[in-house]
Write an enzyme that holds these catalytic residues in place. Structure first.
Site, PDB file in Angstrom:
ATOM      1  N   ARG A  91       0.840  -1.205   0.000  1.00 20.08           N
ATOM      2  CA  ARG A  91       0.000   0.000   0.000  1.00 20.08           C
ATOM      3  C   ARG A  91       0.872   1.251   0.000  1.00 20.08           C
ATOM      4  NH1 ARG A  91      -4.295  -0.918  -2.234  1.00 20.08           N
ATOM      5  NH2 ARG A  91      -4.869  -3.083  -1.849  1.00 20.08           N
ATOM      6  N   GLN A 174     -15.008  12.130  10.812  1.00 15.91           N
ATOM      7  CA  GLN A 174     -14.888  13.585  10.695  1.00 15.91           C
ATOM      8  C   GLN A 174     -13.853  14.123  11.676  1.00 15.91           C
ATOM      9  OE1 GLN A 174     -18.459  15.731  11.729  1.00 15.91           O
ATOM     10  NE2 GLN A 174     -17.919  17.477  10.418  1.00 15.91           N
ATOM     11  N   HIS A 178     -10.106  15.601  10.241  1.00 12.70           N
ATOM     12  CA  HIS A 178      -9.912  17.054  10.269  1.00 12.70           C
ATOM     13  C   HIS A 178      -8.593  17.432  10.928  1.00 12.70           C
ATOM     14  CE1 HIS A 178     -13.816  17.353   8.598  1.00 12.70           C
ATOM     15  NE2 HIS A 178     -13.815  18.663   8.665  1.00 12.70           N
ATOM     16  N   LEU A 354     -11.538  12.411  -1.683  1.00  9.64           N
ATOM     17  CA  LEU A 354     -12.215  11.123  -1.582  1.00  9.64           C
ATOM     18  C   LEU A 354     -12.770  10.888  -0.178  1.00  9.64           C
ATOM     19  CD1 LEU A 354     -10.635   8.576  -0.022  1.00  9.64           C
ATOM     20  CD2 LEU A 354      -9.188   8.728  -1.981  1.00  9.64           C
ATOM     21  N   TYR A 355     -12.278  11.688   0.771  1.00  8.23           N
ATOM     22  CA  TYR A 355     -12.723  11.531   2.154  1.00  8.23           C
ATOM     23  C   TYR A 355     -13.878  12.478   2.482  1.00  8.23           C
ATOM     24  CZ  TYR A 355     -10.818   8.842   6.127  1.00  8.23           C
ATOM     25  OH  TYR A 355     -10.568   7.899   7.111  1.00  8.23           O
ATOM     26  N   HIS A 358     -19.737  13.122   3.369  1.00 11.14           N
ATOM     27  CA  HIS A 358     -20.904  13.795   3.939  1.00 11.14           C
ATOM     28  C   HIS A 358     -22.180  12.954   3.925  1.00 11.14           C
ATOM     29  CE1 HIS A 358     -18.032  17.058   3.251  1.00 11.14           C
ATOM     30  NE2 HIS A 358     -18.502  17.456   4.405  1.00 11.14           N
ATOM     31  N   GLY A 495      -7.821   5.327  -1.532  1.00 16.75           N
ATOM     32  CA  GLY A 495      -7.772   5.701  -0.117  1.00 16.75           C
ATOM     33  C   GLY A 495      -6.897   4.779   0.699  1.00 16.75           C
ATOM     34  N   SER A 499      -4.101   6.067   3.230  1.00 10.84           N
ATOM     35  CA  SER A 499      -4.427   5.832   4.635  1.00 10.84           C
ATOM     36  C   SER A 499      -3.326   5.036   5.331  1.00 10.84           C
ATOM     37  CB  SER A 499      -5.750   5.066   4.702  1.00 10.84           C
ATOM     38  OG  SER A 499      -5.939   4.468   5.953  1.00 10.84           O
TER      39      SER A 499
HETATM   40  C1  HEM Z   1     -23.524  17.884   9.206  1.00 13.35           C
HETATM   41  C2  HEM Z   1     -22.257  17.445   9.060  1.00 13.35           C
HETATM   42  C3  HEM Z   1     -21.208  18.184   8.290  1.00 13.35           C
HETATM   43  C4  HEM Z   1     -21.175  19.474   7.871  1.00 13.35           C
HETATM   44  C5  HEM Z   1     -22.221  20.571   8.073  1.00 13.35           C
HETATM   45  C6  HEM Z   1     -19.919  19.651   7.181  1.00 13.35           C
HETATM   46  C7  HEM Z   1     -19.516  20.842   6.617  1.00 13.35           C
HETATM   47  C8  HEM Z   1     -18.317  21.037   5.989  1.00 13.35           C
HETATM   48  C9  HEM Z   1     -17.857  22.307   5.489  1.00 13.35           C
HETATM   49  C10 HEM Z   1     -18.632  23.599   5.549  1.00 13.35           C
HETATM   50  C11 HEM Z   1     -16.624  22.103   4.956  1.00 13.35           C
HETATM   51  C12 HEM Z   1     -15.738  23.133   4.255  1.00 13.35           C
HETATM   52  C13 HEM Z   1     -16.241  23.008   2.828  1.00 13.35           C
HETATM   53  C14 HEM Z   1     -15.476  23.846   1.844  1.00 13.35           C
HETATM   54  O1  HEM Z   1     -15.745  25.054   1.779  1.00 13.35           O
HETATM   55  O2  HEM Z   1     -14.599  23.272   1.208  1.00 13.35           O
HETATM   56  C15 HEM Z   1     -16.327  20.697   5.109  1.00 13.35           C
HETATM   57  C16 HEM Z   1     -15.168  20.117   4.690  1.00 13.35           C
HETATM   58  C17 HEM Z   1     -14.854  18.773   4.844  1.00 13.35           C
HETATM   59  N1  HEM Z   1     -15.670  17.801   5.384  1.00 13.35           N
HETATM   60 FE1  HEM Z   1     -17.470  18.119   6.214  1.00 13.35          FE
HETATM   61  N2  HEM Z   1     -19.217  18.479   7.177  1.00 13.35           N
HETATM   62  C18 HEM Z   1     -19.967  17.560   7.835  1.00 13.35           C
HETATM   63  C19 HEM Z   1     -19.644  16.238   8.057  1.00 13.35           C
HETATM   64  C20 HEM Z   1     -18.498  15.610   7.567  1.00 13.35           C
HETATM   65  C21 HEM Z   1     -18.205  14.219   7.770  1.00 13.35           C
HETATM   66  C22 HEM Z   1     -19.063  13.214   8.551  1.00 13.35           C
HETATM   67  C23 HEM Z   1     -17.020  13.961   7.152  1.00 13.35           C
HETATM   68  C24 HEM Z   1     -16.372  12.588   7.120  1.00 13.35           C
HETATM   69  C25 HEM Z   1     -15.135  12.311   6.882  1.00 13.35           C
HETATM   70  C26 HEM Z   1     -16.573  15.215   6.558  1.00 13.35           C
HETATM   71  C27 HEM Z   1     -15.411  15.397   5.840  1.00 13.35           C
HETATM   72  C28 HEM Z   1     -14.963  16.623   5.348  1.00 13.35           C
HETATM   73  C29 HEM Z   1     -13.655  16.835   4.762  1.00 13.35           C
HETATM   74  C30 HEM Z   1     -12.554  15.770   4.540  1.00 13.35           C
HETATM   75  C31 HEM Z   1     -13.570  18.197   4.446  1.00 13.35           C
HETATM   76  C32 HEM Z   1     -12.376  18.960   3.846  1.00 13.35           C
HETATM   77  C33 HEM Z   1     -11.732  19.735   4.994  1.00 13.35           C
HETATM   78  C34 HEM Z   1     -10.665  20.683   4.501  1.00 13.35           C
HETATM   79  O3  HEM Z   1      -9.945  20.331   3.557  1.00 13.35           O
HETATM   80  O4  HEM Z   1     -10.510  21.766   5.075  1.00 13.35           O
HETATM   81  N3  HEM Z   1     -17.510  16.189   6.823  1.00 13.35           N
HETATM   82  N4  HEM Z   1     -17.366  20.062   5.737  1.00 13.35           N
HETATM   83  C1  LIG Z   2      -7.146  -1.106   0.388  1.00 15.43           C
HETATM   84  O1  LIG Z   2      -6.825  -2.199   1.197  1.00 15.43           O
HETATM   85  C2  LIG Z   2      -6.286  -1.945   2.407  1.00 15.43           C
HETATM   86  O2  LIG Z   2      -5.131  -1.702   2.541  1.00 15.43           O
HETATM   87  C3  LIG Z   2      -7.246  -1.902   3.539  1.00 15.43           C
HETATM   88  C4  LIG Z   2      -6.534  -2.293   4.804  1.00 15.43           C
HETATM   89  C5  LIG Z   2      -7.807  -0.514   3.602  1.00 15.43           C
HETATM   90  C6  LIG Z   2      -7.097   0.522   4.186  1.00 15.43           C
HETATM   91  C7  LIG Z   2      -7.626   1.805   4.183  1.00 15.43           C
HETATM   92  C8  LIG Z   2      -8.844   2.083   3.572  1.00 15.43           C
HETATM   93  C9  LIG Z   2      -9.363   3.445   3.542  1.00 15.43           C
HETATM   94  C10 LIG Z   2      -9.892   3.989   2.372  1.00 15.43           C
HETATM   95  C11 LIG Z   2     -10.365   5.298   2.353  1.00 15.43           C
HETATM   96  C12 LIG Z   2     -10.303   6.078   3.513  1.00 15.43           C
HETATM   97  C13 LIG Z   2      -9.792   5.527   4.689  1.00 15.43           C
HETATM   98  C14 LIG Z   2      -9.314   4.231   4.698  1.00 15.43           C
HETATM   99  C15 LIG Z   2      -9.534   1.008   2.998  1.00 15.43           C
HETATM  100  F1  LIG Z   2     -10.703   1.233   2.411  1.00 15.43           F
HETATM  101  C16 LIG Z   2      -9.031  -0.268   2.996  1.00 15.43           C
END
Ligand code: HEM
Ligand SMILES: COC(=O)[C@@H](C)c1ccc(-c2ccccc2)c(F)c1
Length: 553
Positions: A91, A174, A178, A354-355, A358, A495, A499
């Site tokens: 990986r 989340q 973050h 990819l993460y 939402h 991912g 990861s």
């Molecule tokens: C009600 C729940 C949630 C709300 C309201 C929310 C809201 C937001 C907002 C406003 C942003 C910034 C968006 C932008 O302008 O690019 C964001 C970014 C992001 N959110 Fe969520 N989010 C929620 C739940 C989640 C969940 C459960 C995940 C799961 C992994 C997630 C992953 C991300 C990621 C990876 C980013 C990019 C952060 C960055 O690069 O700064 N969010 N979200």
């Molecule tokens: C891909 O196979 C692997 O290596 C397994 C262990 C594995 C590892 C990580 C992820 C993974 C993918 C997306 C975001 C977070 C974790 C996944 F989905 C599977």
């Protein structure tokens, strides 16, 4: 036009223009040769023969029919270690280390390795002088984003995650991500203000000044306040750190947490509180073994233990859950000692996109029978205090998460989905199929091959015109899931490497760190080696411990 626009070089070959009308594929160090790096050398050919297709590997690892094989292998230490080491190495090798591309250059720069303000790029941007936005495939205009979001993402009826994932999973995802997904919006989507890995900055703050404001400077502990007999994060009046709260949240209700955005949701507040309590608990354990230590040594060592616990739980509980592997995933840095492995990591913008999970979010929250609509839950700093932490955890454990798929974005997250597509365009991300090829998946051959919803397939065909023009995030969101999987194959195969590399390349996994004395002796080392999600919660909650796991009971 730029002859590299058609991405002619295969298998990691680098396309180099030669004059205005010609190009050359540089196949050096790829294991391939030929005009397009399309022919495998003898040894590469042999390796390719031995390595099953990712879909096959995933099937063997997740199909219930083979579970008995893994139950045997999981109990043969030698065999388990060999396979676990293989997963780490296979990986991690798919991730460029050091970073070679930024979002500002289509070619290798020293800046990519040296300037950590950039997110890394898994693939360089599409050149700007190309016939279409996606290179040569598709139309000269990409589909209207508002239409895409309405047509593909808006949730009509909540679809629960197939395998019973709960809100403890959702909020863990989340809260954890973050820590390193921190787009520097002032500089643009290709830039980050984060620390490129598991640095527990979401608990201790993004820099020293915040960390010092969160510390009690007594016995290594972080500041807390006691409310209703429970320990909670301090208010910003006690710890004046920068926090992003809307104007309607009065200052006396604003909590000081390591991540400025964690006032957003009570789920983030719950995890922040649990980790805060765990840090202070570890300090007390260390102090009992080391009465000779001062505050600083207790704090620094407890922080390393918390970091170790985080990676242990992410590998053995969180990734174990989301990968749905029957093979037991273990956090064993010693398996990499003596291997060629770089203890360095760079967060990529593709991993960030990819993460964007939402769809895991429900439309409303059920806290022991009381329903909170999303607007009432967002930035609500009372609900956790009113119900108490144990009830919050119990309720999150019992509420289903949403399925990571199309037609499953809650209203409040539609704007974010739109942002993600727009950022992908700004960053000139290559088409989904180019990422599939880079991570050893076959490119999708048709829209029917991409998604299992016929109407969406027809609609996307009309909008994009060519399967090779489908954008990264849009493609990930509509992609048909693998059997026994929570996600589509591209999220897993792209991912997975990011990861695993991000977890195992942490400094604490290197030989000079991964030893008892770093963590206060065996007492601290064992806290890491025996950490689990259940212990994290049950050691830090009052009363009977709820049914803690990433699946609904
Ligand atoms: C009600 C729940 C949630 C709300 C309201 C929310 C809201 C937001 C907002 C406003 C942003 C910034 C968006 C932008 O302008 O690019 C964001 C970014 C992001 N959110 Fe969520 N989010 C929620 C739940 C989640 C969940 C459960 C995940 C799961 C992994 C997630 C992953 C991300 C990621 C990876 C980013 C990019 C952060 C960055 O690069 O700064 N969010 N979200
Ligand atoms: C891909 O196979 C692997 O290596 C397994 C262990 C594995 C590892 C990580 C992820 C993974 C993918 C997306 C975001 C977070 C974790 C996944 F989905 C599977």
């Amino acid at each position: 036009e730029n002859p590299c626009c058609s991405f002619p070089c295969q298998n990691g070959g680098v396309c180099m223009t030669m004059g205005h009308d010609n190009y050359l594929c540089d196949c050096a160090n790829t294991g391939y040769y030929g005009d397009y790096c399309e022919t495998a050398t003898f040894w590469q050919g042999l390796k390719n023969l031995l390595r099953p297709h990712p879909d096959t590997t995933n099937h063997l690892l997740t199909d219930p029919g083979y579970k008995w094989i893994w139950d045997v292998i999981n109990n043969i230490p030698f065999l388990h270690s060999v396979l676990m080491r293989l997963i780490y190495l296979l990986r991690a090798e798919m991730v460029d280390s050091p970073a070679v591309y930024t979002s500002a250059h289509t070619y290798v720069t020293f800046e990519a390795a040296a300037n950590t303000s950039y997110f890394m790029r898994g693939l360089p941007p599409v050149p700007t002088d190309c016939p279409t936005p996606m290179g040569v495939a598709g139309k000269s205009e990409l589909p209207d984003v508002d239409y895409l979001v309405e047509r593909l993402f808006r949730r009509h009826t909540f679809t629960a995650e197939t395998y019973g994932s709960n809100l403890l999973f959702t909020f863990f995802a989340q809260h954890f991500t973050h820590m390193f997904f921190k787009t520097d919006v002032n500089r643009g989507a290709g830039f980050t203000w984060g620390g490129h890995g598991v640095d527990v900055s979401h608990i201790y703050g993004p820099e020293k000044d915040t960390e010092n404001k969160l510390r009690a400077f007594k016995d290594g502990r972080l500041k807390t306040q006691t409310i209703n007999g429970e320990e909670w994060p301090p208010l910003i009046s006690q710890s004046p750190v920068k926090m992003l709260y809307p104007a309607n949240v009065p200052r006396e209700k604003q909590f000081a947490i390591g991540h400025e955005f964690f006032g957003l949701l009570p789920g983030l507040f719950v995890y922040a509180t649990i980790w805060l309590r765990e840090h202070n608990r570890v300090c007390d354990v260390l102090k009992s073994v080391h009465p000779e230590w001062d505050d600083e040594q207790l704090f620094q060592t407890a922080k390393l233990v918390i970091l170790g616990e985080t990676i242990k739980i992410v590998v053995e509980d969180y990734v174990q859950h989301l990968s749905r592997y029957n093979f037991k995933l273990t956090f064993e840095p010693e398996l990499l000692f003596g291997q060629s492995f770089q203890y360095q990591n760079r967060i990529s913008v593709e991993f960030n996109h990819l993460y964007h999970w939402h769809p895991l979010m429900p439309d409303r929250f059920n806290i022991s029978g009381r329903l909170y609509e999303m607007p009432e839950f967002l930035f609500n700093t009372d609900v956790a205090l009113e119900h108490g932490l144990t009830t919050m955890v119990d309720s999150f454990a019992r509420q289903p998460a949403g399925k990571m798929t199309y037609h499953n974005h809650a209203n409040v997250t539609l704007e974010v989905a739109k942002d993600t597509i727009l950022q992908g365009r700004q960053l000139r991300l290559q088409p989904l199929n180019e990422y599939r090829k880079k991570f050893r998946l076959h490119p999708h051959t048709s829209f029917g091959d991409l998604t299992d919803d016929r109407e969406i397939a027809e609609d996307l065909e009309r909008l994009y015109g060519d399967i090779d023009a489908v954008e990264f995030y849009v493609g990930l969101m509509v992609e048909a899931h693998r059997p026994n999987s929570m996600f589509g194959p591209t999220i897993i195969e792209v991912g997975g490497p990011f990861s695993v590399k991000g977890l195992m390349s942490n400094p604490i996994c290197s030989p000079k760190y991964w030893r008892p004395s770093t963590f206060g002796g065996d007492v601290g080392f064992d806290i890491i080696k025996t950490a689990s999600l259940k212990k994290l919660f049950c050691r830090n909650l009052k009363g009977e411990c709820p049914p803690v796991s990433f699946s609904v009971p």
